[in-house]
Scaffold this active site. Structure first.
Site, PDB file in Angstrom:
ATOM      1  N   CYS A 143       0.811  -1.230   0.000  1.00 42.72           N
ATOM      2  CA  CYS A 143       0.000   0.000   0.000  1.00 42.72           C
ATOM      3  C   CYS A 143       0.837   1.269   0.000  1.00 42.72           C
ATOM      4  CB  CYS A 143      -0.927   0.006   1.203  1.00 42.72           C
ATOM      5  SG  CYS A 143      -2.015  -1.399   1.218  1.00 42.72           S
ATOM      6  N   HIS A 187      -3.726   7.112   3.013  1.00 36.04           N
ATOM      7  CA  HIS A 187      -4.046   5.818   2.398  1.00 36.04           C
ATOM      8  C   HIS A 187      -5.414   5.378   2.910  1.00 36.04           C
ATOM      9  CE1 HIS A 187      -4.016   1.783   1.071  1.00 36.04           C
ATOM     10  NE2 HIS A 187      -3.725   1.246   2.247  1.00 36.04           N
ATOM     11  N   ASN A 226      -9.946  -0.573   0.225  1.00 36.61           N
ATOM     12  CA  ASN A 226      -8.489  -0.431   0.170  1.00 36.61           C
ATOM     13  C   ASN A 226      -8.002  -0.882  -1.208  1.00 36.61           C
ATOM     14  OD1 ASN A 226      -5.727  -0.632   0.451  1.00 36.61           O
ATOM     15  ND2 ASN A 226      -5.783  -1.687   2.415  1.00 36.61           N
TER      16      ASN A 226
HETATM   17  N1  ACO Z   1     -17.627  -9.569   9.706  1.00 33.78           N
HETATM   18  C1  ACO Z   1     -18.021  -9.877  10.958  1.00 33.78           C
HETATM   19  N2  ACO Z   1     -17.154 -10.184  11.934  1.00 33.78           N
HETATM   20  C2  ACO Z   1     -15.855 -10.172  11.649  1.00 33.78           C
HETATM   21  C3  ACO Z   1     -15.376  -9.858  10.341  1.00 33.78           C
HETATM   22  C4  ACO Z   1     -16.327  -9.550   9.365  1.00 33.78           C
HETATM   23  N3  ACO Z   1     -15.977  -9.229   8.114  1.00 33.78           N
HETATM   24  N4  ACO Z   1     -14.025  -9.916  10.347  1.00 33.78           N
HETATM   25  C5  ACO Z   1     -13.657 -10.264  11.613  1.00 33.78           C
HETATM   26  N5  ACO Z   1     -14.756 -10.414  12.363  1.00 33.78           N
HETATM   27  C6  ACO Z   1     -14.824 -10.782  13.787  1.00 33.78           C
HETATM   28  C7  ACO Z   1     -13.582 -11.516  14.263  1.00 33.78           C
HETATM   29  O1  ACO Z   1     -13.677 -12.880  13.993  1.00 33.78           O
HETATM   30  C8  ACO Z   1     -13.610 -11.220  15.746  1.00 33.78           C
HETATM   31  O2  ACO Z   1     -14.523 -12.065  16.355  1.00 33.78           O
HETATM   32  P1  ACO Z   1     -14.261 -12.675  17.830  1.00 33.78           P
HETATM   33  O3  ACO Z   1     -14.187 -11.475  18.731  1.00 33.78           O
HETATM   34  O4  ACO Z   1     -15.438 -13.531  18.063  1.00 33.78           O
HETATM   35  O5  ACO Z   1     -12.957 -13.407  17.720  1.00 33.78           O
HETATM   36  C9  ACO Z   1     -14.170  -9.798  15.821  1.00 33.78           C
HETATM   37  O6  ACO Z   1     -14.847  -9.576  14.573  1.00 33.78           O
HETATM   38  C10 ACO Z   1     -13.126  -8.718  16.005  1.00 33.78           C
HETATM   39  O7  ACO Z   1     -12.049  -8.952  15.077  1.00 33.78           O
HETATM   40  P2  ACO Z   1     -10.817  -7.975  15.000  1.00 33.78           P
HETATM   41  O8  ACO Z   1      -9.842  -8.519  13.989  1.00 33.78           O
HETATM   42  O9  ACO Z   1     -10.299  -7.697  16.370  1.00 33.78           O
HETATM   43  O10 ACO Z   1     -11.509  -6.644  14.415  1.00 33.78           O
HETATM   44  P3  ACO Z   1     -10.875  -5.225  14.246  1.00 33.78           P
HETATM   45  O11 ACO Z   1     -11.662  -4.230  14.991  1.00 33.78           O
HETATM   46  O12 ACO Z   1      -9.380  -5.218  14.449  1.00 33.78           O
HETATM   47  O13 ACO Z   1     -11.138  -4.935  12.696  1.00 33.78           O
HETATM   48  C11 ACO Z   1      -9.901  -4.911  10.625  1.00 33.78           C
HETATM   49  C12 ACO Z   1     -10.557  -5.774  11.709  1.00 33.78           C
HETATM   50  C13 ACO Z   1     -10.975  -4.090   9.962  1.00 33.78           C
HETATM   51  C14 ACO Z   1      -9.239  -5.835   9.616  1.00 33.78           C
HETATM   52  C15 ACO Z   1      -8.848  -3.967  11.258  1.00 33.78           C
HETATM   53  O14 ACO Z   1      -8.020  -4.693  12.132  1.00 33.78           O
HETATM   54  C16 ACO Z   1      -7.960  -3.264  10.224  1.00 33.78           C
HETATM   55  O15 ACO Z   1      -8.403  -2.427   9.488  1.00 33.78           O
HETATM   56  N6  ACO Z   1      -6.665  -3.557  10.235  1.00 33.78           N
HETATM   57  C17 ACO Z   1      -5.687  -2.822   9.417  1.00 33.78           C
HETATM   58  C18 ACO Z   1      -5.776  -3.110   7.959  1.00 33.78           C
HETATM   59  C19 ACO Z   1      -4.766  -2.233   7.231  1.00 33.78           C
HETATM   60  O16 ACO Z   1      -4.675  -1.069   7.466  1.00 33.78           O
HETATM   61  N7  ACO Z   1      -3.941  -2.804   6.409  1.00 33.78           N
HETATM   62  C20 ACO Z   1      -2.836  -1.980   5.901  1.00 33.78           C
HETATM   63  C21 ACO Z   1      -2.631  -1.980   4.539  1.00 33.78           C
HETATM   64  S1  ACO Z   1      -3.124  -3.354   3.634  1.00 33.78           S
HETATM   65  C22 ACO Z   1      -1.846  -3.705   2.544  1.00 33.78           C
HETATM   66  O17 ACO Z   1      -0.729  -3.286   2.626  1.00 33.78           O
HETATM   67  C23 ACO Z   1      -2.137  -4.652   1.456  1.00 33.78           C
END
Ligand code: ACO
Length: 332
Positions: free
Chosen positions: A113, A254, A284
């Site tokens: 990214c 980003h 993204n």
């Molecule tokens: N729908 C419903 N529930 C979900 C989903 C979904 N799509 N995805 C995960 N969950 C659940 C998980 O299983 C978890 O359940 P549990 O509590 O029963 O175990 C719960 O939701 C919380 O999961 P988390 O992973 O803690 O959720 P979080 O608030 O961290 O959000 C996310 C996840 C959106 C992926 C976030 O962590 C994020 O944006 N991370 C950064 C991504 C990013 O910036 N990437 C950088 C660049 S990408 C690149 O370089 C290619």
């Protein structure tokens, strides 16, 4: 000589995949996706529409807006994590061929990214050294084939699209890209990875069965490092250049997650009205995200000649970066 961002362009595929569509494909909900990411929908490229096709279309817009002849372009760089081909030819070569640019250095960079900010650093160095004068930068991504649509933790996040810019040599310091920070830490490589298909885990029945061809991410850990790193990087680049947030016309982050953007924006005390947000409609799009966002704000008439933009980005590797860039294209 200084390097100036002379024009911007973008291309998005027609097909829209909404959160409601995803509800029918995987165990998720519109509410969860919107609350956790700010994403409402994303674009998906057609089966016969490849990264280089989208990149060439975005590039054509940027070239036309810059008003330069193709013969003047002396370097083509493409940043992508989803190249047409794994090893060769590079997507930059294919984009050059599609545009009719010949006998010019062309190469891809792999910095996930952070690709657009990395390319800005490279273009700035080439121009300031006097080696090149008219550089085409393309961030292009067809990420959808790299997603496992059974994995709700990744498939909801990404979309396809392309953005492009022309970076030109100028003697006018007021048009210059002021500064670019680009950095990396490979210790975090396993947290965001497409493990299979290349030389370490060559494509075979076993790697396909394990789904190693797909993007895997430890979202929560990525999130925490992203917020911390981006905030400190942005504070550093502003301090180093003696620029205060109120001097920035547009904050162009980003577009990975609205919550990451908000954390950095609030830390800087930067107004939401001056923050460019496209994450809701595109998700993204990795290396394409920042040029696509600049393009949309430009087409809306928000970004004008001379405006100062602050860019920031974070991605797989980990890689990250920020940039202070004057928009040196014609106002619409
Ligand atoms: N729908 C419903 N529930 C979900 C989903 C979904 N799509 N995805 C995960 N969950 C659940 C998980 O299983 C978890 O359940 P549990 O509590 O029963 O175990 C719960 O939701 C919380 O999961 P988390 O992973 O803690 O959720 P979080 O608030 O961290 O959000 C996310 C996840 C959106 C992926 C976030 O962590 C994020 O944006 N991370 C950064 C991504 C990013 O910036 N990437 C950088 C660049 S990408 C690149 O370089 C290619």
């Amino acid at each position: 000589m200084y390097a100036a961002l002379r024009s911007i362009g973008s291309y998005v595929p027609k097909k829209i995949l909404t959160n409601f569509d995803l509800e029918k494909m995987v165990d998720t909900s519109n509410e969860w996706i919107e609350q956790r990411t700010g994403i409402k929908e994303r674009r998906i490229a057609a089966a016969d529409e490849h990264t280089s096709d989208m990149g060439a279309k975005a590039a054509k817009v940027a070239i036309d807006r810059a008003g330069i002849e193709l013969e003047k372009i002396d370097l083509v760089i493409c940043a992508t994590l989803s190249p047409d081909h794994l090893c060769m030819p590079s997507t930059a070569c294919l984009i050059s061929q599609k545009l009719g640019i010949a006998n010019v250095m062309a190469f891809d960079i792999s910095s996930a990214c952070s690709g657009f900010v990395y390319m800005l650093q490279i273009a700035k160095a080439f121009i300031e050294s006097g080696m090149k004068k008219h550089i085409l930068l393309v961030g292009a991504e067809k990420i959808s084939p790299l997603l496992d649509y059974n994995d709700r933790t990744t498939c909801i996040l990404f979309g396809d699209g392309a953005g492009a810019a022309i970076i030109e040599a100028t003697e006018d310091k007021n048009e210059a890209i002021i500064d670019v920070h680009a950095s990396a830490d490979g210790n975090y490589g396993d947290l965001l990875i497409t493990a299979g298909g290349a030389s370490r885990f060559p494509c075979c029945d076993a790697t396909i069965k394990q789904g190693l061809q797909y993007i895997k991410m430890s979202g929560n850990e990525v999130f925490k490092v992203a917020v911390k790193t981006l905030t400190s990087d942005v504070v550093d680049i502003l301090a180093k250049n003696n620029i205060t947030p109120d001097q920035i016309d547009h904050f162009v982050p980003h577009q990975a997650n609205l919550r990451i953007i908000e954390a950095v924006r609030k830390k800087l005390n930067f107004p939401i009205e001056q923050t460019v947000l496209t994450v809701a409609k595109y998700g993204n799009t990795s290396a394409a995200s920042i040029p696509m966002a600049i393009n949309d704000a430009y087409e809306e008439g928000r970004i004008k000649y001379g405006d100062l933009m602050l860019l920031d980005t974070f991605g797989g590797g980990f890689t990250w970066g920020s940039a202070l860039v004057r928009f040196a294209g014609k106002s619409l």
